[in-house]
Write a protein that holds these residues in place. Structure first.
Motif, mmCIF file in Angstrom:
data_model
loop_
_atom_site.group_PDB
_atom_site.id
_atom_site.type_symbol
_atom_site.label_atom_id
_atom_site.label_comp_id
_atom_site.label_asym_id
_atom_site.label_seq_id
_atom_site.Cartn_x
_atom_site.Cartn_y
_atom_site.Cartn_z
ATOM 1 N N THR A 91 -63.741 56.316 -14.448
ATOM 2 C CA THR A 91 -64.738 57.387 -14.320
ATOM 3 C C THR A 91 -66.079 57.002 -14.935
ATOM 4 N N TYR A 122 -68.015 47.634 -10.073
ATOM 5 C CA TYR A 122 -67.185 48.598 -9.329
ATOM 6 C C TYR A 122 -66.010 47.895 -8.661
ATOM 7 N N ASP A 165 -77.796 50.889 -6.909
ATOM 8 C CA ASP A 165 -76.908 50.051 -6.094
ATOM 9 C C ASP A 165 -77.381 48.597 -6.176
ATOM 10 N N TYR A 192 -61.775 57.145 -6.750
ATOM 11 C CA TYR A 192 -62.926 56.771 -7.575
ATOM 12 C C TYR A 192 -63.944 56.014 -6.717
ATOM 13 N N ASN A 217 -69.247 55.339 -14.400
ATOM 14 C CA ASN A 217 -69.969 54.898 -13.207
ATOM 15 C C ASN A 217 -71.154 53.988 -13.502
ATOM 16 N N ASN A 235 -70.189 55.325 -7.253
ATOM 17 C CA ASN A 235 -71.050 56.470 -7.563
ATOM 18 C C ASN A 235 -72.063 56.090 -8.637
ATOM 19 N N SER A 236 -72.794 55.033 -8.374
ATOM 20 C CA SER A 236 -73.776 54.568 -9.339
ATOM 21 C C SER A 236 -75.177 54.946 -8.887
ATOM 22 N N GLU A 237 -76.032 55.267 -9.833
ATOM 23 C CA GLU A 237 -77.407 55.620 -9.505
ATOM 24 C C GLU A 237 -78.176 54.427 -8.955
#
Length: 336
Positions: free
Chosen positions: A321, A218, A210, A203, A323, A206-208
């Motif tokens: 899952t 996370y 940061d 995992y 994100n 994977n975030s739009e």
């Protein structure tokens, strides 16, 4: 009457402390079956004389296959076994004086790896409990010359066992390893670090956006994942904190959080600000030198824990899952 009141409050204090410090037992995984292979690869690698390396290569290649190639090429940088200079490079690595000293230390400290192997197997039993379809990786112990602690592939996880010789190990002093980093260089961290490596590779971030809140959440999810797979892990071990640092964090959690919010750092994407909250450091820059490092990760763990408590219908898989860290933060209603 005073004696009765004293006894009552003493009993209440004991009960409260018992609840506060009680470790989570987690689910019963005794009936969970897993197929896991744990190999002490470094023993085979250092088991023969350096002069006989070339004639023993087929044994290593047949037993360890692709893992052996990845270890040589990526972990210790000797090149592939098929390359022209491989035997020379590997011979140099095996005969390196300090590697031999490390091997001697490992042979004493890790004379019996059974206890750690049991912890690793138990953590993956928990993984199979929560994720029935999960593929269990093979586990290897290797020596890397104090390179990376854990290497990950789709089919295996490999641990540099010399990175867990104890925080007082003389090698770390010779290498100039900062004291605050040595807190996690203990045998008890092997199983948690393996699970952490599994979680981060399965995992990835994977975030739009940061920003700090997404980074904290996370990292909090990874810590929460470790806690679910190793329910009896202490907060000290989970956060790489001393007991005093855990006490400081609990005591100042509300004030530190208020400071973070007041500075308007929560949604910042400034790399320096992010590093000062979640990066490796002897203390968290904005909270003073008495604070422990990476307190942003502690906040992330608390946010995720609050989110899961308030949303009991959310599974651990759904959590991992998801994100959108800001979504988790909003629905956590975290208020220290």
């Amino acid at each position: 009457m005073k004696s009765y009141k004293y006894s009552y409050y003493l009993l209440l204090l004991v009960l409260l402390n018992g609840c506060f410090f009680q470790k989570d037992k987690g689910p019963d995984v005794s009936s969970v079956d897993i197929n896991i292979s744990i190999e002490t690869f470094y023993k085979d690698l250092f088991s023969f004389e350096v002069d006989s390396l070339e004639q023993n290569l087929p044994f290593l290649q047949n037993k360890y296959g692709e893992y052996f190639e990845r270890y040589c090429a990526s972990i210790i940088g000797t090149g592939l076994p098929s390359s022209d200079n491989f035997v020379k490079n590997m011979s140099t690595f095996l005969s390196y004086e300090y590697n031999q000293e490390v091997l001697d230390t490992i042979s004493v400290l890790f004379k019996d790896l059974d206890r750690i192997d049991v912890e690793i197997k138990d953590s993956f039993k928990h993984l199979k409990y929560y994720f029935p379809n999960a593929e269990i990786p093979d586990i290897y112990y290797h020596i890397s010359g104090f390179n990376q602690s854990v290497a990950v592939d789709s089919a295996w996880i490999s641990v540099s066992i010399e990175k867990y010789l104890g925080n007082n190990c003389i090698f770390y002093e010779w290498l100039g390893t900062p004291v605050y980093l040595r807190k996690g260089m203990i045998p008890e961290k092997i199983a948690p670090d393996i699970i952490k490596a599994y979680a981060m590779s399965t995992y990835p971030f994977n975030s739009e956006s940061d920003n700090l809140v997404n980074q904290m959440v996370y990292n909090g999810k990874i810590l929460f994942f470790i806690k679910k797979m190793i329910p009896n892990i202490s907060l000290n071990l989970l956060f790489d904190y001393t007991e005093d640092e855990v006490k400081w964090t609990r005591k100042h959690e509300s004030k530190a959080w208020a400071s973070l919010v007041e500075k308007k750092h929560l949604f910042s994407s400034d790399r320096t600000i992010l590093q000062r909250y979640v990066g490796e450091s002897p203390f968290t820059f904005y909270f003073g030198q008495e604070s422990p490092g990476k307190m942003g990760n502690y906040f992330g763990y608390q946010i995720v824990s609050s989110y899961m408590k308030r949303n009991e219908n959310v599974s651990i898989e759904e959590l991992m899952t998801q994100n959108d860290g800001q979504y988790i933060f909003r629905h956590s209603q975290y208020r220290p």
